[in-house]
Scaffold this motif. Structure first.
Motif, mmCIF file in Angstrom:
data_model
loop_
_atom_site.group_PDB
_atom_site.id
_atom_site.type_symbol
_atom_site.label_atom_id
_atom_site.label_comp_id
_atom_site.label_asym_id
_atom_site.label_seq_id
_atom_site.Cartn_x
_atom_site.Cartn_y
_atom_site.Cartn_z
ATOM 1 N N PHE A 151 0.909 -1.406 -0.187
ATOM 2 C CA PHE A 151 -0.049 0.198 0.070
ATOM 3 C C PHE A 151 0.940 1.281 -0.096
ATOM 4 O O PHE A 151 1.126 1.864 1.045
ATOM 5 C CB PHE A 151 -1.028 -0.193 1.365
ATOM 6 C CG PHE A 151 -1.993 0.791 1.080
ATOM 7 C CD1 PHE A 151 -3.113 0.245 0.149
ATOM 8 C CD2 PHE A 151 -2.493 1.660 2.021
ATOM 9 C CE1 PHE A 151 -4.378 1.086 0.080
ATOM 10 C CE2 PHE A 151 -3.573 2.471 2.062
ATOM 11 C CZ PHE A 151 -4.589 2.149 1.139
ATOM 12 N N PRO A 152 1.446 1.545 -1.204
ATOM 13 C CA PRO A 152 2.558 2.493 -1.319
ATOM 14 C C PRO A 152 1.883 4.081 -1.126
ATOM 15 O O PRO A 152 0.673 4.249 -1.647
ATOM 16 C CB PRO A 152 3.158 2.309 -2.489
ATOM 17 C CG PRO A 152 2.184 1.785 -3.483
ATOM 18 C CD PRO A 152 1.542 0.702 -2.468
ATOM 19 N N ASN A 153 2.438 4.601 -0.182
ATOM 20 C CA ASN A 153 1.954 6.210 -0.283
ATOM 21 C C ASN A 153 2.319 6.840 -1.506
ATOM 22 O O ASN A 153 3.676 6.982 -1.857
ATOM 23 C CB ASN A 153 2.640 6.887 0.738
ATOM 24 C CG ASN A 153 2.522 8.391 1.196
ATOM 25 O OD1 ASN A 153 2.035 8.962 -0.020
ATOM 26 N ND2 ASN A 153 2.129 8.672 2.425
ATOM 27 N N VAL A 154 1.523 7.404 -2.511
ATOM 28 C CA VAL A 154 1.877 7.974 -3.669
ATOM 29 C C VAL A 154 1.568 9.287 -3.765
ATOM 30 O O VAL A 154 1.448 9.959 -4.715
ATOM 31 C CB VAL A 154 1.427 7.154 -4.814
ATOM 32 C CG1 VAL A 154 1.784 5.922 -4.791
ATOM 33 C CG2 VAL A 154 -0.249 7.025 -4.632
ATOM 34 N N SER A 155 1.510 9.962 -2.537
ATOM 35 C CA SER A 155 1.187 11.424 -2.665
ATOM 36 C C SER A 155 2.032 12.412 -3.100
ATOM 37 O O SER A 155 1.893 13.474 -3.892
ATOM 38 C CB SER A 155 0.605 11.903 -0.961
ATOM 39 O OG SER A 155 1.683 11.495 -0.243
ATOM 40 N N HIS A 166 -9.961 7.477 3.742
ATOM 41 C CA HIS A 166 -8.356 7.633 4.173
ATOM 42 C C HIS A 166 -7.390 6.924 3.488
ATOM 43 O O HIS A 166 -6.169 6.916 3.509
ATOM 44 C CB HIS A 166 -8.180 7.189 5.615
ATOM 45 C CG HIS A 166 -8.892 8.111 6.747
ATOM 46 N ND1 HIS A 166 -10.222 8.298 7.348
ATOM 47 C CD2 HIS A 166 -8.178 9.564 6.909
ATOM 48 C CE1 HIS A 166 -10.216 9.373 7.789
ATOM 49 N NE2 HIS A 166 -9.076 10.013 7.753
ATOM 50 N N GLY A 167 -7.732 6.253 2.426
ATOM 51 C CA GLY A 167 -6.854 5.544 1.253
ATOM 52 C C GLY A 167 -6.288 6.501 0.571
ATOM 53 O O GLY A 167 -5.536 6.164 -0.573
ATOM 54 N N GLN A 168 -7.038 7.824 0.358
ATOM 55 C CA GLN A 168 -6.479 8.886 -0.649
ATOM 56 C C GLN A 168 -4.876 8.884 -0.335
ATOM 57 O O GLN A 168 -4.555 9.077 0.774
ATOM 58 C CB GLN A 168 -7.059 10.242 -0.206
ATOM 59 C CG GLN A 168 -6.737 11.073 -1.301
ATOM 60 C CD GLN A 168 -7.139 10.764 -2.981
ATOM 61 O OE1 GLN A 168 -6.062 10.181 -3.575
ATOM 62 N NE2 GLN A 168 -8.212 10.828 -3.284
ATOM 63 N N GLY A 169 -4.225 9.096 -1.639
ATOM 64 C CA GLY A 169 -2.886 9.144 -1.317
ATOM 65 C C GLY A 169 -2.023 7.980 -1.451
ATOM 66 O O GLY A 169 -0.876 7.856 -1.339
ATOM 67 N N TYR A 170 -2.677 6.663 -1.528
ATOM 68 C CA TYR A 170 -2.110 5.496 -1.702
ATOM 69 C C TYR A 170 -2.583 4.701 -2.800
ATOM 70 O O TYR A 170 -3.931 4.916 -3.375
ATOM 71 C CB TYR A 170 -2.571 4.597 -0.476
ATOM 72 C CG TYR A 170 -2.004 5.226 0.885
ATOM 73 C CD1 TYR A 170 -0.791 5.021 1.523
ATOM 74 C CD2 TYR A 170 -2.610 6.256 1.521
ATOM 75 C CE1 TYR A 170 -0.236 5.386 2.467
ATOM 76 C CE2 TYR A 170 -2.269 6.747 2.756
ATOM 77 C CZ TYR A 170 -0.907 6.354 3.242
ATOM 78 O OH TYR A 170 -0.468 6.950 4.275
ATOM 79 N N LEU A 171 -1.912 3.632 -3.468
ATOM 80 C CA LEU A 171 -2.561 2.433 -4.297
ATOM 81 C C LEU A 171 -2.233 1.178 -3.808
ATOM 82 O O LEU A 171 -1.445 1.165 -2.673
ATOM 83 C CB LEU A 171 -1.397 2.618 -5.324
ATOM 84 C CG LEU A 171 -1.413 3.786 -6.225
ATOM 85 C CD1 LEU A 171 -0.486 3.674 -7.456
ATOM 86 C CD2 LEU A 171 -2.894 4.272 -6.984
ATOM 87 N N ARG A 172 -3.182 0.360 -3.954
ATOM 88 C CA ARG A 172 -3.041 -1.262 -3.584
ATOM 89 C C ARG A 172 -2.654 -2.071 -4.653
ATOM 90 O O ARG A 172 -3.230 -1.984 -5.593
ATOM 91 C CB ARG A 172 -4.412 -1.518 -2.783
ATOM 92 C CG ARG A 172 -3.930 -2.903 -2.386
ATOM 93 C CD ARG A 172 -5.330 -3.794 -1.858
ATOM 94 N NE ARG A 172 -5.612 -4.598 -3.244
ATOM 95 C CZ ARG A 172 -6.566 -5.507 -2.928
ATOM 96 N NH1 ARG A 172 -7.362 -5.891 -2.011
ATOM 97 N NH2 ARG A 172 -6.963 -5.814 -4.444
#
Ligand code: PLP
Length: 389
Positions: free
Chosen positions: A323-327, A357-363
């Motif tokens: 679940f990387p933070n991609v912000s 709260h998953g905004q800014g992440y990809l799965r």
């Protein structure tokens, strides 16, 4: 004719929609690497398939007992008693077609309109869907990257109210791969012990972990009577299509779940349960091999994604998701997921598919070959000029 009002409150799982989009691209001649689907890519171990086939030959093709075959319920009770160090017996076990029906039946059995249910955000989207469907109120507690995707326990305490009827925990977790530490479970138990609430502990990924074995809240003193353990065969034994799962719960609740089973699917397929018996009682080496392979892939995808400009990827402790933070990309996770699919042919899910709260992440699911994972990471890296600088 209009659908019942409740049908306008039910949600879905967007993994299946992304899969449809990816398949459409494939039909148009594109090569797509599927990293969005939540099922092991390994075959069901041979001895389990053989047991299922043998069961068909032997005539396990009729209705069975509502709550599951007695021999399977006994085997599950022994397994759960051993792995969670709890005193449970076959009367605490309900066998159902997959882990999902336990989620659905437990909420159907417990929730009234207006009841509140605490659930992690981000989390498996079906929790919130069923809560809303039943007219109950979802109360989300954010998971924090800084805490290995566990709750902030203060926030959990603040969100509890006298209308809270159920708290949902999921460890190891979808979509983050996070594991709730034993210490946190102790504190959560401390908070809940004297309240009139139940805990749905979704432990479907209980066998897929890397360094520290996950604990169950059911093992914490005083919690067994308040806990429903959801587990099953889909992930541990690569049996997603067999549809076999179970819940372990206090008997008063097991009776209610069995009533819901009688009223819906009557029972779970008998030959599938015979295969499940072979799974739980037979050799476990293939589970270990699968987890060892998942670990190699986890390490590859984590280190690869950490090289991508704008991405920061923690190394998860369980399940088969990162679940990387991609912000740092400056893009919304939805646009980024679309770009990756359309331009790089890499299918993944935006974090908001699992909650705000998953905004800014990809799965990304790493239930795919090491070769495909490396290729996917390379494609993402090449595409990163779209958002880097
Ligand atoms: C957290 C979680 N719980 C439950 C399930 C459902 O599992 P099953 O296929 O056994 O219904 C899944 C499947 O993806 C899941 O991710």
């Amino acid at each position: 004719m209009r659908l019942a009002d409740r049908m306008f409150r039910i949600g879905t799982e967007s993994a299946f929609e992304v899969l449809d989009k990816a398949r459409a691209l494939e039909r148009a001649g594109r090569h797509v690497i599927l990293l969005e689907i939540g099922e092991p890519d390994f075959p069901t171990p041979r001895h389990i398939v053989d047991a299922g086939a043998r069961a068909l030959d032997e005539g396990w093709t009729k209705y069975g007992p509502t709550g599951g075959l007695p021999e399977l319920r006994e085997a599950i009770a022994r397994y759960v008693a051993r792995t969670r160090t709890v005193a449970v017996g076959p009367d605490n076990v309900c066998v159902v077609p997959g882990g999902k029906p336990i989620m659905f039946f437990i909420m159907l059995a417990l929730l009234e309109p207006g009841d509140e249910v605490i659930h992690p955000d981000p989390s498996f989207p079906i929790y919130e869907s069923v809560i809303r469907f039943l007219g109950a109120t979802p109360v989300s507690v954010p998971l924090l990257e800084s805490r290995g995707f566990s709750f902030d326990l203060g926030t959990l305490r603040d969100r509890l109210s006298n209308r809270t009827k159920l708290v949902i925990l999921n460890s190891p977790a979808n979509p983050t791969g996070g594991v709730i530490s034993r210490d946190d479970l102790g504190q959560i138990a401390e908070t809940l012990r004297d309240r009139d609430v139940m805990v749905l502990s979704d432990e479907i990924y209980s066998r897929i972990w890397y360094d520290v074995e996950p604990s169950s809240i059911a093992s914490v003193e005083g919690m067994l009577e308040k806990t429903i353990i959801l587990d099953g065969f889909s992930k541990t034994y690569a049996m997603t299509g067999w549809r076999l799962g179970y819940g372990v719960m206090p008997q008063w609740l097991a009776r209610a779940v069995n009533l819901l089973t009688v009223n819906s699917n009557s029972c779970t397929a008998s030959f599938t349960q015979r295969a499940g018996l072979a799974a739980i009682e037979g050799p476990q080496d293939q589970v270990g091999e699968m987890v060892a392979e998942f670990r190699r892939r986890r390490d590859a995808i984590v280190s690869g994604l950490n090289q991508v400009p704008g991405f920061r990827c923690a190394s998860p402790q369980g399940a088969f998701y990162v679940f990387p933070n991609v912000s740092g990309s400056g893009m919304s996770c939805e646009s980024l997921a679309d770009l990756l699919l359309g331009e790089a042919g890499v299918a993944c899910l935006g974090g908001t598919a699992f909650g705000a709260h998953g905004q800014g992440y990809l799965r990304f699911s790493y239930a795919n070959s090491l070769e495909n994972i490396r290729e996917a990471v390379e494609r993402i890296h090449r595409l990163s000029k779209h958002w880097a600088g």
